[in-house]
Design a protein around this motif. Sequence first.
Motif, PDB file in Angstrom:
ATOM      1  N   ALA A 147       0.835  -1.134  -0.228  1.00  0.00           N
ATOM      2  CA  ALA A 147       0.130   0.004   0.032  1.00  0.00           C
ATOM      3  C   ALA A 147       1.047   1.263   0.060  1.00  0.00           C
ATOM      4  O   ALA A 147       0.676   2.126  -0.571  1.00  0.00           O
ATOM      5  N   ALA A 148       1.978   1.316   0.712  1.00  0.00           N
ATOM      6  CA  ALA A 148       2.866   2.527   0.686  1.00  0.00           C
ATOM      7  C   ALA A 148       3.624   2.697  -0.363  1.00  0.00           C
ATOM      8  O   ALA A 148       3.733   3.703  -1.023  1.00  0.00           O
ATOM      9  N   CYS A 149       4.026   1.445  -0.906  1.00  0.00           N
ATOM     10  CA  CYS A 149       4.602   1.695  -2.276  1.00  0.00           C
ATOM     11  C   CYS A 149       3.883   2.041  -3.329  1.00  0.00           C
ATOM     12  O   CYS A 149       4.240   2.867  -4.245  1.00  0.00           O
ATOM     13  N   CYS A 150       2.638   1.691  -3.352  1.00  0.00           N
ATOM     14  CA  CYS A 150       1.573   2.273  -4.468  1.00  0.00           C
ATOM     15  C   CYS A 150       1.414   3.709  -4.265  1.00  0.00           C
ATOM     16  O   CYS A 150       1.345   4.504  -5.401  1.00  0.00           O
ATOM     17  N   LEU A 151       1.363   4.157  -3.029  1.00  0.00           N
ATOM     18  CA  LEU A 151       1.058   5.364  -2.696  1.00  0.00           C
ATOM     19  C   LEU A 151       2.130   6.433  -3.202  1.00  0.00           C
ATOM     20  O   LEU A 151       1.988   7.234  -3.818  1.00  0.00           O
ATOM     21  N   LEU A 152       3.481   5.921  -2.742  1.00  0.00           N
ATOM     22  CA  LEU A 152       4.804   6.537  -3.120  1.00  0.00           C
ATOM     23  C   LEU A 152       4.772   6.693  -4.847  1.00  0.00           C
ATOM     24  O   LEU A 152       5.014   7.861  -5.377  1.00  0.00           O
ATOM     25  N   ALA A 153       4.615   5.491  -5.501  1.00  0.00           N
ATOM     26  CA  ALA A 153       4.500   5.643  -6.797  1.00  0.00           C
ATOM     27  C   ALA A 153       3.424   6.439  -7.361  1.00  0.00           C
ATOM     28  O   ALA A 153       3.809   7.299  -8.474  1.00  0.00           O
ATOM     29  N   SER A 154       2.330   6.742  -6.981  1.00  0.00           N
ATOM     30  CA  SER A 154       1.309   7.460  -7.499  1.00  0.00           C
ATOM     31  C   SER A 154       1.388   8.880  -7.347  1.00  0.00           C
ATOM     32  O   SER A 154       1.082   9.604  -7.868  1.00  0.00           O
ATOM     33  N   ALA A 155       2.374   9.301  -6.203  1.00  0.00           N
ATOM     34  CA  ALA A 155       2.710  10.470  -5.899  1.00  0.00           C
ATOM     35  C   ALA A 155       4.039  10.800  -6.541  1.00  0.00           C
ATOM     36  O   ALA A 155       4.467  12.182  -6.251  1.00  0.00           O
ATOM     37  N   GLY A 156       4.545  10.256  -7.549  1.00  0.00           N
ATOM     38  CA  GLY A 156       5.688  10.762  -8.236  1.00  0.00           C
ATOM     39  C   GLY A 156       7.111  10.099  -7.703  1.00  0.00           C
ATOM     40  O   GLY A 156       8.260  10.584  -8.066  1.00  0.00           O
ATOM     41  N   PHE A 157       7.141   9.205  -6.534  1.00  0.00           N
ATOM     42  CA  PHE A 157       8.339   8.675  -6.146  1.00  0.00           C
ATOM     43  C   PHE A 157       8.693   7.393  -7.067  1.00  0.00           C
ATOM     44  O   PHE A 157       7.909   6.707  -7.510  1.00  0.00           O
ATOM     45  N   VAL A 158      10.034   7.270  -6.936  1.00  0.00           N
ATOM     46  CA  VAL A 158      10.274   5.926  -7.450  1.00  0.00           C
ATOM     47  C   VAL A 158      11.577   5.240  -6.534  1.00  0.00           C
ATOM     48  O   VAL A 158      12.051   5.977  -5.610  1.00  0.00           O
ATOM     49  N   ALA A 159      11.369   3.949  -6.543  1.00  0.00           N
ATOM     50  CA  ALA A 159      12.527   3.166  -5.762  1.00  0.00           C
ATOM     51  C   ALA A 159      13.605   3.170  -6.308  1.00  0.00           C
ATOM     52  O   ALA A 159      13.706   2.512  -7.270  1.00  0.00           O
ATOM     53  N   ARG A 160      14.709   3.382  -5.586  1.00  0.00           N
ATOM     54  CA  ARG A 160      15.928   3.218  -6.072  1.00  0.00           C
ATOM     55  C   ARG A 160      16.891   2.830  -4.998  1.00  0.00           C
ATOM     56  O   ARG A 160      17.084   3.445  -3.988  1.00  0.00           O
ATOM     57  N   GLY A 161      17.524   1.434  -4.939  1.00  0.00           N
ATOM     58  CA  GLY A 161      18.245   1.111  -4.031  1.00  0.00           C
ATOM     59  C   GLY A 161      17.649   0.882  -2.591  1.00  0.00           C
ATOM     60  O   GLY A 161      18.151   1.119  -1.643  1.00  0.00           O
TER      61      GLY A 161
END
Length: 177
Positions: A147-161
Amino acid sequence: MGINLIKREFFSVSGLFPDGFRTPRLAVSPFVPSDVAGMETGFDSPSVWRFSRGIDSAASAGEWLVSTLEDATQAAFTVRIRETDELAGFCVLLPFGKDRVEAGGWLSSQFWRRGLGRELLDALTQHTSDGKGHCPLVADVEPENKAACCLLASAGFVARGGLWTVDPVSGRGAIAT
Protein backbone atom coordinates in the motif's frame (compact mmCIF):
# COMPACT_ATOMS: atom_id res chain seq x y z
CA MET A 1 4.96 28.34 0.23
CA GLY A 2 8.03 26.66 -1.23
CA ILE A 3 11.13 25.81 0.72
CA ASN A 4 14.38 25.27 -1.13
CA LEU A 5 16.19 22.62 0.85
CA ILE A 6 18.47 21.47 -1.96
CA LYS A 7 20.66 24.56 -2.02
CA ARG A 8 21.42 24.80 1.69
CA GLU A 9 22.75 22.49 4.34
CA PHE A 10 20.53 21.75 7.26
CA PHE A 11 20.47 19.36 10.12
CA SER A 12 17.11 20.29 11.59
CA VAL A 13 13.75 19.79 9.95
CA SER A 14 11.81 21.15 12.90
CA GLY A 15 11.49 24.58 11.28
CA LEU A 16 9.96 23.38 8.01
CA PHE A 17 6.33 23.85 8.98
CA PRO A 18 6.37 25.65 12.36
CA ASP A 19 2.63 26.38 12.19
CA GLY A 20 1.67 23.29 10.20
CA PHE A 21 -0.29 23.56 6.96
CA ARG A 22 -3.66 22.75 5.44
CA THR A 23 -4.79 20.80 2.42
CA PRO A 24 -8.34 20.71 1.04
CA ARG A 25 -9.34 17.99 3.52
CA LEU A 26 -6.57 17.93 6.13
CA ALA A 27 -5.28 20.15 8.91
CA VAL A 28 -1.66 19.31 9.71
CA SER A 29 -0.33 20.83 12.93
CA PRO A 30 2.77 20.40 15.07
CA PHE A 31 2.43 17.35 17.29
CA VAL A 32 1.86 17.88 21.02
CA PRO A 33 1.85 15.06 23.62
CA SER A 34 -1.88 15.41 24.27
CA ASP A 35 -2.51 14.27 20.66
CA VAL A 36 -1.64 10.72 21.74
CA ALA A 37 -4.91 10.50 23.69
CA GLY A 38 -6.88 10.29 20.43
CA MET A 39 -5.13 7.17 19.22
CA GLU A 40 -7.64 4.70 20.61
CA THR A 41 -9.81 4.65 17.46
CA GLY A 42 -8.44 3.30 14.21
CA PHE A 43 -4.92 2.85 15.55
CA ASP A 44 -5.74 -0.36 17.41
CA SER A 45 -5.30 -2.53 14.32
CA PRO A 46 -2.00 -4.42 14.12
CA SER A 47 -2.10 -3.65 10.38
CA VAL A 48 -1.37 0.02 11.16
CA TRP A 49 1.96 -0.87 12.80
CA ARG A 50 3.06 -4.03 11.02
CA PHE A 51 5.74 -2.28 8.94
CA SER A 52 6.97 0.09 11.67
CA ARG A 53 10.30 -0.85 13.19
CA GLY A 54 10.09 -1.03 16.96
CA ILE A 55 6.44 0.05 17.10
CA ASP A 56 3.72 -2.52 17.58
CA SER A 57 0.86 -0.64 19.23
CA ALA A 58 -0.73 2.77 19.63
CA ALA A 59 0.98 3.02 23.04
CA SER A 60 4.48 2.43 21.68
CA ALA A 61 3.79 4.78 18.75
CA GLY A 62 2.66 7.46 21.21
CA GLU A 63 5.85 7.04 23.24
CA TRP A 64 7.94 7.30 20.08
CA LEU A 65 6.09 10.41 18.89
CA VAL A 66 6.62 12.10 22.28
CA SER A 67 10.32 11.24 22.08
CA THR A 68 10.59 13.13 18.75
CA LEU A 69 9.95 16.33 20.71
CA GLU A 70 13.26 15.79 22.51
CA ASP A 71 15.21 15.89 19.24
CA ALA A 72 15.26 19.32 17.57
CA THR A 73 16.36 17.76 14.27
CA GLN A 74 13.00 15.99 13.89
CA ALA A 75 9.47 17.23 13.40
CA ALA A 76 6.23 15.40 14.13
CA PHE A 77 2.78 16.48 13.03
CA THR A 78 -0.78 15.55 13.84
CA VAL A 79 -3.06 15.04 10.84
CA ARG A 80 -6.75 15.80 11.34
CA ILE A 81 -9.79 15.88 9.10
CA ARG A 82 -10.56 19.59 8.62
CA GLU A 83 -14.32 19.20 8.51
CA THR A 84 -14.68 17.14 11.71
CA ASP A 85 -11.34 17.63 13.55
CA GLU A 86 -11.04 13.82 13.79
CA LEU A 87 -7.54 12.47 14.33
CA ALA A 88 -6.58 10.81 11.04
CA GLY A 89 -2.88 10.20 11.56
CA PHE A 90 0.63 11.43 12.13
CA CYS A 91 3.47 12.57 9.92
CA VAL A 92 7.13 12.63 10.89
CA LEU A 93 10.01 14.38 9.13
CA LEU A 94 13.58 13.32 9.88
CA PRO A 95 16.87 14.60 8.48
CA PHE A 96 18.38 12.28 5.90
CA GLY A 97 21.95 13.28 5.17
CA LYS A 98 22.74 16.95 4.69
CA ASP A 99 20.18 17.81 2.05
CA ARG A 100 17.24 15.43 2.22
CA VAL A 101 14.29 14.79 4.49
CA GLU A 102 12.80 11.40 5.28
CA ALA A 103 9.02 11.47 5.50
CA GLY A 104 7.04 8.84 7.34
CA GLY A 105 3.75 8.42 9.11
CA TRP A 106 0.62 6.47 9.82
CA LEU A 107 -3.04 6.86 9.05
CA SER A 108 -5.79 5.43 11.21
CA SER A 109 -7.25 2.36 9.51
CA GLN A 110 -10.68 4.03 9.35
CA PHE A 111 -9.24 6.57 6.88
CA TRP A 112 -7.50 4.16 4.52
CA ARG A 113 -8.36 4.15 0.81
CA ARG A 114 -9.75 7.69 0.78
CA GLY A 115 -6.81 9.47 -0.86
CA LEU A 116 -5.73 11.21 2.33
CA GLY A 117 -2.21 9.78 2.30
CA ARG A 118 -1.77 11.00 -1.27
CA GLU A 119 -3.15 14.43 -0.38
CA LEU A 120 -0.69 14.72 2.50
CA LEU A 121 2.25 13.47 0.45
CA ASP A 122 1.40 15.81 -2.44
CA ALA A 123 1.37 18.79 -0.07
CA LEU A 124 4.70 17.81 1.48
CA THR A 125 6.26 17.35 -1.96
CA GLN A 126 4.89 20.63 -3.29
CA HIS A 127 5.99 22.68 -0.29
CA THR A 128 9.51 21.30 -0.12
CA SER A 129 10.40 21.31 -3.84
CA ASP A 130 12.61 23.98 -5.35
CA GLY A 131 11.82 26.05 -8.43
CA LYS A 132 13.15 23.34 -10.75
CA GLY A 133 10.96 20.66 -9.20
CA HIS A 134 13.72 18.99 -7.23
CA CYS A 135 12.30 17.54 -4.06
CA PRO A 136 14.42 16.48 -1.08
CA LEU A 137 11.83 14.08 0.34
CA VAL A 138 12.71 10.40 0.63
CA ALA A 139 10.90 7.44 2.16
CA ASP A 140 12.32 4.19 3.45
CA VAL A 141 9.57 1.62 2.98
CA GLU A 142 9.60 -2.14 3.36
CA PRO A 143 9.00 -3.70 -0.09
CA GLU A 144 6.27 -5.87 1.47
CA ASN A 145 4.30 -2.73 2.34
CA LYS A 146 2.47 -2.73 -0.98
CA ALA A 147 0.00 0.00 0.00
CA ALA A 148 2.80 2.45 0.88
CA CYS A 149 4.75 1.54 -2.25
CA CYS A 150 1.70 2.17 -4.45
CA LEU A 151 1.02 5.47 -2.64
CA LEU A 152 4.58 6.67 -3.18
CA ALA A 153 4.55 5.63 -6.84
CA SER A 154 1.27 7.45 -7.45
CA ALA A 155 2.77 10.59 -5.90
CA GLY A 156 5.77 10.65 -8.22
CA PHE A 157 8.34 8.71 -6.19
CA VAL A 158 10.53 5.92 -7.55
CA ALA A 159 12.37 3.21 -5.65
CA ARG A 160 16.12 3.23 -6.13
CA GLY A 161 18.27 0.99 -4.00
CA GLY A 162 15.50 0.48 -1.46
CA LEU A 163 14.88 4.21 -1.00
CA TRP A 164 11.95 6.09 -2.52
CA THR A 165 12.69 9.51 -4.04
CA VAL A 166 10.81 11.87 -6.34
CA ASP A 167 11.68 11.15 -9.97
CA PRO A 168 13.30 14.39 -11.19
CA VAL A 169 12.91 13.48 -14.86
CA SER A 170 9.27 12.57 -15.23
CA GLY A 171 7.85 13.65 -11.89
CA ARG A 172 5.96 10.37 -11.96
CA GLY A 173 6.50 7.35 -9.83
CA ALA A 174 7.13 3.74 -10.63
CA ILE A 175 7.78 0.67 -8.60
CA ALA A 176 11.26 -0.44 -9.55
CA THR A 177 11.75 -4.16 -9.83
